[in-house]
Each structure stands twice: as C-alpha cells, then as structure tokens.
Design an enzyme around this catalytic site. Structure first.
Site, PDB file in Angstrom:
ATOM      1  N   LYS A  24     -56.156   9.881  28.644  1.00  0.00           N
ATOM      2  CA  LYS A  24     -56.081  10.812  29.777  1.00  0.00           C
ATOM      3  C   LYS A  24     -56.002  12.250  29.276  1.00  0.00           C
ATOM      4  O   LYS A  24     -56.541  13.159  29.893  1.00  0.00           O
ATOM      5  CB  LYS A  24     -54.892  10.483  30.690  1.00  0.00           C
ATOM      6  CG  LYS A  24     -53.540  10.902  30.122  1.00  0.00           C
ATOM      7  CD  LYS A  24     -52.536  11.261  31.198  1.00  0.00           C
ATOM      8  CE  LYS A  24     -51.168  11.634  30.655  1.00  0.00           C
ATOM      9  NZ  LYS A  24     -50.946  13.004  30.268  1.00  0.00           N
ATOM     10  N   ASN A  25     -55.329  12.430  28.107  1.00  0.00           N
ATOM     11  CA  ASN A  25     -55.165  13.794  27.612  1.00  0.00           C
ATOM     12  C   ASN A  25     -56.442  14.352  26.983  1.00  0.00           C
ATOM     13  O   ASN A  25     -56.528  15.547  26.717  1.00  0.00           O
ATOM     14  CB  ASN A  25     -53.993  13.874  26.623  1.00  0.00           C
ATOM     15  CG  ASN A  25     -52.655  13.799  27.346  1.00  0.00           C
ATOM     16  OD1 ASN A  25     -52.606  13.872  28.580  1.00  0.00           O
ATOM     17  ND2 ASN A  25     -51.568  13.640  26.608  1.00  0.00           N
ATOM     18  N   CYS A 118     -44.709  16.767  33.428  1.00  0.00           N
ATOM     19  CA  CYS A 118     -43.396  16.139  33.264  1.00  0.00           C
ATOM     20  C   CYS A 118     -42.295  17.157  32.976  1.00  0.00           C
ATOM     21  O   CYS A 118     -42.520  18.133  32.275  1.00  0.00           O
ATOM     22  CB  CYS A 118     -43.469  15.143  32.118  1.00  0.00           C
ATOM     23  SG  CYS A 118     -44.488  13.722  32.514  1.00  0.00           S
ATOM     24  N   ARG A 123     -41.545  24.456  28.822  1.00  0.00           N
ATOM     25  CA  ARG A 123     -43.001  24.408  28.940  1.00  0.00           C
ATOM     26  C   ARG A 123     -43.625  25.710  29.460  1.00  0.00           C
ATOM     27  O   ARG A 123     -44.346  25.695  30.463  1.00  0.00           O
ATOM     28  CB  ARG A 123     -43.436  23.227  29.822  1.00  0.00           C
ATOM     29  CG  ARG A 123     -42.866  21.903  29.375  1.00  0.00           C
ATOM     30  CD  ARG A 123     -43.520  20.728  30.031  1.00  0.00           C
ATOM     31  NE  ARG A 123     -44.760  20.365  29.378  1.00  0.00           N
ATOM     32  CZ  ARG A 123     -45.517  19.329  29.729  1.00  0.00           C
ATOM     33  NH1 ARG A 123     -45.164  18.571  30.725  1.00  0.00           N
ATOM     34  NH2 ARG A 123     -46.631  19.073  29.087  1.00  0.00           N
ATOM     35  N   ASP A 307     -44.879  12.266  22.058  1.00  0.00           N
ATOM     36  CA  ASP A 307     -45.059  11.260  23.111  1.00  0.00           C
ATOM     37  C   ASP A 307     -44.716   9.841  22.648  1.00  0.00           C
ATOM     38  O   ASP A 307     -44.708   8.915  23.450  1.00  0.00           O
ATOM     39  CB  ASP A 307     -46.516  11.256  23.604  1.00  0.00           C
ATOM     40  CG  ASP A 307     -46.913  12.564  24.237  1.00  0.00           C
ATOM     41  OD1 ASP A 307     -46.022  13.346  24.610  1.00  0.00           O
ATOM     42  OD2 ASP A 307     -48.119  12.823  24.358  1.00  0.00           O
ATOM     43  N   ARG A 415     -49.356   7.851  36.730  1.00  0.00           N
ATOM     44  CA  ARG A 415     -50.086   9.074  36.398  1.00  0.00           C
ATOM     45  C   ARG A 415     -50.727   8.946  35.006  1.00  0.00           C
ATOM     46  O   ARG A 415     -51.774   9.507  34.740  1.00  0.00           O
ATOM     47  CB  ARG A 415     -49.105  10.261  36.427  1.00  0.00           C
ATOM     48  CG  ARG A 415     -49.705  11.594  36.723  1.00  0.00           C
ATOM     49  CD  ARG A 415     -48.674  12.542  37.315  1.00  0.00           C
ATOM     50  NE  ARG A 415     -47.514  12.751  36.465  1.00  0.00           N
ATOM     51  CZ  ARG A 415     -47.509  13.454  35.328  1.00  0.00           C
ATOM     52  NH1 ARG A 415     -48.601  14.035  34.897  1.00  0.00           N
ATOM     53  NH2 ARG A 415     -46.403  13.594  34.633  1.00  0.00           N
TER      54      ARG A 415
HETATM   55  N1  EPU Z   1     -45.496  26.226  24.282  1.00  0.00           N
HETATM   56  C1  EPU Z   1     -45.070  27.519  24.501  1.00  0.00           C
HETATM   57  N2  EPU Z   1     -45.945  28.365  25.113  1.00  0.00           N
HETATM   58  C2  EPU Z   1     -47.196  27.989  25.500  1.00  0.00           C
HETATM   59  C3  EPU Z   1     -47.616  26.672  25.262  1.00  0.00           C
HETATM   60  C4  EPU Z   1     -46.733  25.798  24.650  1.00  0.00           C
HETATM   61  O1  EPU Z   1     -43.950  27.892  24.157  1.00  0.00           O
HETATM   62  O2  EPU Z   1     -47.932  28.810  26.058  1.00  0.00           O
HETATM   63  C5  EPU Z   1     -44.556  25.268  23.662  1.00  0.00           C
HETATM   64  C6  EPU Z   1     -44.151  24.155  24.655  1.00  0.00           C
HETATM   65  O3  EPU Z   1     -43.108  24.576  25.480  1.00  0.00           O
HETATM   66  C7  EPU Z   1     -43.786  23.034  23.748  1.00  0.00           C
HETATM   67  C8  EPU Z   1     -44.761  23.210  22.569  1.00  0.00           C
HETATM   68  O4  EPU Z   1     -45.226  24.551  22.635  1.00  0.00           O
HETATM   69  O5  EPU Z   1     -42.478  23.223  23.288  1.00  0.00           O
HETATM   70  C9  EPU Z   1     -45.949  22.271  22.592  1.00  0.00           C
HETATM   71  O6  EPU Z   1     -46.637  22.362  23.831  1.00  0.00           O
HETATM   72  P1  EPU Z   1     -48.190  22.084  23.977  1.00  0.00           P
HETATM   73  O7  EPU Z   1     -48.849  23.270  24.554  1.00  0.00           O
HETATM   74  O8  EPU Z   1     -48.699  21.566  22.662  1.00  0.00           O
HETATM   75  O9  EPU Z   1     -48.188  20.899  25.028  1.00  0.00           O
HETATM   76  P2  EPU Z   1     -49.116  20.699  26.317  1.00  0.00           P
HETATM   77  O10 EPU Z   1     -50.497  21.123  26.027  1.00  0.00           O
HETATM   78  O11 EPU Z   1     -48.433  21.255  27.512  1.00  0.00           O
HETATM   79  C10 EPU Z   1     -49.945  18.317  25.661  1.00  0.00           C
HETATM   80  C11 EPU Z   1     -49.901  16.972  26.311  1.00  0.00           C
HETATM   81  C12 EPU Z   1     -48.491  16.390  26.223  1.00  0.00           C
HETATM   82  C13 EPU Z   1     -48.087  16.307  24.758  1.00  0.00           C
HETATM   83  C14 EPU Z   1     -48.213  17.686  24.103  1.00  0.00           C
HETATM   84  C15 EPU Z   1     -47.915  17.688  22.615  1.00  0.00           C
HETATM   85  C16 EPU Z   1     -51.569  17.109  28.023  1.00  0.00           C
HETATM   86  C17 EPU Z   1     -51.890  17.210  29.463  1.00  0.00           C
HETATM   87  N3  EPU Z   1     -50.295  17.090  27.698  1.00  0.00           N
HETATM   88  O12 EPU Z   1     -49.062  19.141  26.426  1.00  0.00           O
HETATM   89  O13 EPU Z   1     -48.547  15.100  26.772  1.00  0.00           O
HETATM   90  O14 EPU Z   1     -46.771  15.846  24.663  1.00  0.00           O
HETATM   91  O15 EPU Z   1     -49.550  18.204  24.285  1.00  0.00           O
HETATM   92  O16 EPU Z   1     -48.773  16.820  21.944  1.00  0.00           O
HETATM   93  O17 EPU Z   1     -52.449  17.020  27.184  1.00  0.00           O
HETATM   94  C18 EPU Z   1     -47.855  13.277  28.091  1.00  0.00           C
HETATM   95  O18 EPU Z   1     -49.008  12.842  27.989  1.00  0.00           O
HETATM   96  O19 EPU Z   1     -46.907  12.620  28.582  1.00  0.00           O
HETATM   97  C19 EPU Z   1     -47.568  14.641  27.619  1.00  0.00           C
HETATM   98  C20 EPU Z   1     -46.471  15.307  27.960  1.00  0.00           C
END
Ligand code: EPU
Length: 434
Positions: A24-25, A118, A123, A307, A415
């Site tokens: 999904k990601n 989540c 975030r 994850d 989801r």
């Molecule tokens: N972060 C910041 N600022 C930003 C972006 C991120 O401080 O602008 C911080 C976040 O708060 C976090 C860290 O950087 O502490 C990593 O966040 P990242 O941006 O890598 O995560 P994401 O893109 O929001 C995706 C996946 C998550 C997975 C993470 C890490 C999707 C939709 N979500 O989230 O998946 O845990 O990468 O691999 O792709 C899940 O599938 O259950 C899930 C939460």
C-alpha cells in the site's frame, strides 16, 4: 472507520500458504505519480485496502478515470485536471500532500486536505514544505488544507535533517518536471521509493539514485508519458504474517514474498531462533519456542523498519529474558504496549535510549524505548486498536493467546491489510468478523 470487530480464539498454530499483496505504501504513491501525465498509466498488483481506496477518491476528485479498480490491475487516466482544489475527502490518509507537485505542474496552483494517518507521534511535514519552498513553491496553511502556487518550479540542492520517506517522495514527484536539477542529500531509500523511481523512469523521468550515499539526483524533463508498472510486494504484510506464524509456533509459506528490503527482518528472525527459507517463489517462515532475547533498534532502510517493531514486540514477549526495542523513527509508537500488558505481557516503556545507542529523541520526554521481559503467557482480552501496525500487534497477540479476544477499531487494520481475516482463517486461525 469500520465499526466491526474481530473475535479471535487464540492458541492455534498458523500453517499453510498465503500470498502477499502489493504494498500500500508503494501503490498509493504510484497512483499519485500517474497524475504527472495526461496519458494512461497501468498499475499492476494494487492491494484493495482502505488506503488505496482513500487515494483513489483523491485521484477521482482531481479528475482521474479509473478502470479495473475492482481487481488488482488498475488503469488510471487523467487527461484533464478537473480541479486542483481538493479541500475535503470523506476519509484521510497521508497521501494528499504528495499531490501538490503533480497538480502544480499541471495547473500552477493546488489545494489539498490536511493529512490524516496513524497517531504515532508528531508527524510534522516541515521537510516537505521547506523543500517545495526552496523549489519555488509558495504554500499557505489554511484551516483544513494546504494551498500552494508557483510560477516556475525549479531544481534545488536539498539536505534533509532525517531521511524522510514522504519528503523524499514529495521532492521526487515535484522535481521530475522541474526546471534544472534537484539533489536530495540524506534521502530515504526504502524499496517502496525505488519502486516509485522505477515507475517515474519508465514514464521518462531522469533520476539517479545512490542508495549507499543516500543521494538522489533528479534532472527535470519537459514531459512524462504513460506507463505500465508493477507494485512491489508489501514488506509489512510479510512481516505481519511471518511474526504471526512464529508467535503461534507455526509454519507458513508466503508466496510472492521476496528478500528485497527484508534483510534486517530476516536477521532478526534468525537471531530470535526462527527460520526464514527464501525460495524463488516466496519465503517460508517457521519457528518453535524457546526464543532468544534480543535488542532491536528501528531505523530507516536498510535498518529494522519502524513498522515491524509492533508485531516483533509480541514475539519478544515469548523470548527468554529481557529484550529491548529502541524506536528511533517515531516519537510515540508504543501506545499498544499497555494492551499487551493487559493480556499478560511484561513490558515497560521509557524515554531513555535503551540498547546502547543514542538517537535524536535523547533528552526529550518521548517514551521511545521498551524493555520486554519474557516469556509470559498471553490471555485473550477486549482491545481497541489505536493505529494500523499496533492493530497488527494486537491481532498477533490474540492469535497466540489462550482464550478469546475481541478486537474493536478494526478500520485501522482494514486500511492497511486487505481481507486479513479471510487470509488468517485460511492459515488455520479461529477468527470471525462481526
Ligand atoms: N518527519 C519530520 N518532518 C517531515 C517529515 C517527517 O520531522 O516533514 C519525521 C517524522 O515525524 C518521523 C520521521 O521523520 O519522525 C520519519 O517520517 P517519514 O516522513 O519517513 O514517514 P512518512 O512518510 O510519514 C511512511 C510510511 C509509514 C512508515 C514511515 C517510515 C506511508 C504512507 N507511510 O510515513 O508507514 O512508518 O514512512 O518508514 O508510506 C504504516 O504503513 O503503518 C506507516 C505508518
């Protein structure tokens, strides 16, 4: 969110074969990438989960026409952008911000809803916003949306403070059609990002990715065309099924699972005392207690993924001695632990960096380390799921526990996982959806 519940009678070994669905990601980002072209894009191996459903609504609101969306091969065409202003959707995930780049390229302005996803920490999306800003985009936060406009989007030299998956994707989806070169230093290099890069390249994008140095260079091109791309297998599904098998002393074969991006997990399974057998057509996982205690630190790829810690935590409740999980990616991802304790686990969380290494949360008051003492008997309980991966931990604990568990809030689980109950039942689990 689904009001339904899962009733699980635990204690049955999972055995047999299942098939892993598409990630999904990866799928959701590839759907957004299709907005970069007027030509049709065919995406194979799309999972029919809540998350792809929400992203489909986003694309349809923007003007995409979907065919085949009842199966796993979707054709997405967006010859015209019906509107680049999408302030509200019926449900939320973390994808809309990624649509800003494609919409800006096609319309010059865009508005997308604020993000959901989540509740696993703060975030923020400051890396996305600062990067787009540096590329010439002005963004305004409104009550329920982000409004963005740009006369010309140009390349930029960007250094991320942390290898963020979403921010790397935002910049990729914006940089491919920007004027000039965009460089991301300290980029995320998850296999799902490589899957997206593969699709963008096949559409005509010019991208160089150095995974070891975490450096991505995007040379902007004039236009992108249609594509046929395949979504990679869902690594989180593989981990979820594998840990469920190990927690029940089971033995399962996951067809279409691959070793790509799974090294850190395979190593953890072996260190615990389980076995992974990689075959050409999938991976077999089996294990039998006693399991060995371990120290795990989550990290961006190629590390042990954040994850994976929740399902693995359930396994560690069955290991001999004191294990540690140090979560270094999200600041608040141990919300599920109190329910596991309620089921009989012995877990304490702390704001210290346990396990030997300090992380960027050192000195803050985030409970980001857990000490798990095992083995402990788990008993069935009534649980409400707080988020997607935590929900999977609850499911696995319930499958391994003695007695009946009632799991509510299963919309989080739906989801991320398609037909999870059916697939677990086929492996021998006693699970009903009510
Ligand atoms: N972060 C910041 N600022 C930003 C972006 C991120 O401080 O602008 C911080 C976040 O708060 C976090 C860290 O950087 O502490 C990593 O966040 P990242 O941006 O890598 O995560 P994401 O893109 O929001 C995706 C996946 C998550 C997975 C993470 C890490 C999707 C939709 N979500 O989230 O998946 O845990 O990468 O691999 O792709 C899940 O599938 O259950 C899930 C939460």
């Amino acid at each position: 969110m689904s009001e339904g519940r899962f009733i699980i009678r635990g204690g049955r070994q999972l055995e047999g074969e299942t098939v892993v669905y598409g990630s999904k990601n990866a799928a959701t980002k590839m759907m957004v990438a299709s907005l970069l072209t007027r030509e049709p894009c065919v995406l194979e191996n799309i999972p029919l989960s809540g998350e792809t459903d929400i992203t489909r609504e986003l694309c349809e609101r923007i003007g995409s026409r979907m065919s085949g969306a009842e199966g796993s091969r979707w054709e997405i065409s967006t010859p015209e952008i019906a509107t680049s202003v999408v302030p509200e959707l019926s449900r939320k995930n973390r994808i809309p911000i990624l649509a800003l780049g494609p919409l800006l390229h096609r319309k010059g302005f865009a508005e997308v809803p604020v993000l959901g996803g989540c509740p696993i920490g703060h975030r923020p999306i400051n890396f996305h916003l600062e990067a787009l800003n540096r590329m010439g985009v002005r963004i305004e936060r409104r009550a329920h949306s982000y409004y963005a406009e740009a006369e010309e989007i140009h390349g930029a030299d960007l250094v991320f403070p942390f290898p963020s998956v979403g921010a790397t994707e935002s910049v990729l989806l914006t940089g491919v059609l920007a004027k000039g070169t965009t460089t991301i230093h300290n980029a995320a290099t998850e296999p799902e990002i490589m899957n997206l890069i593969g699709m963008l390249r096949a559409m005509g994008a010019d991208i160089r990715a150095d995974e070891v140095r975490r450096e991505i260079e995007i040379y902007g091109v004039e236009r992108l065309g249609g594509v046929s791309a395949r979504v990679m297998p869902d690594r989180n599904e593989v981990v979820s099924f594998a840990t469920a098998a190990l927690a029940t002393d089971g033995d399962i074969f996951i067809r279409d699972a691959s070793a790509n991006g799974m090294q850190a997990f395979f190593e953890a399974v072996c260190a615990l005392g389980g076995t992974c057998e990689v075959r050409e057509d999938g991976v077999r996982f089996f294990g039998r207690r006693p399991y060995r205690r371990m120290t795990i630190q989550t990290a961006p790829h190629p590390g042990f993924m954040t994850d994976w810690q929740q399902p693995f935590c359930v396994l560690l409740t069955q290991a001999e001695g004191a294990s540690i999980i140090h979560e270094t990616v999200y600041d608040d991802r141990f919300g599920y632990v109190k329910d596991l304790c309620h089921m009989g686990a012995n877990i304490t969380v702390t704001d210290e960096c346990l396990g030997g290494e300090r992380c960027r949360f050192d000195g803050a008051t985030y409970n980001h380390s857990a000490r798990i003492t095992g083995p402990t008997k788990l008993s069935g309980a009534a649980i409400t799921v707080p988020d997607l991966r935590a929900g999977m931990a609850h499911m696995i604990a319930a499958l391994a526990a003695e007695g009946e568990s009632v799991i509510s809030g299963i919309g989080h689980i739906d989801r991320g996982y398609a037909k999870l109950d059916e697939r677990l039942r086929a492996l021998g689990a006693d699970i009903m959806r009510k």
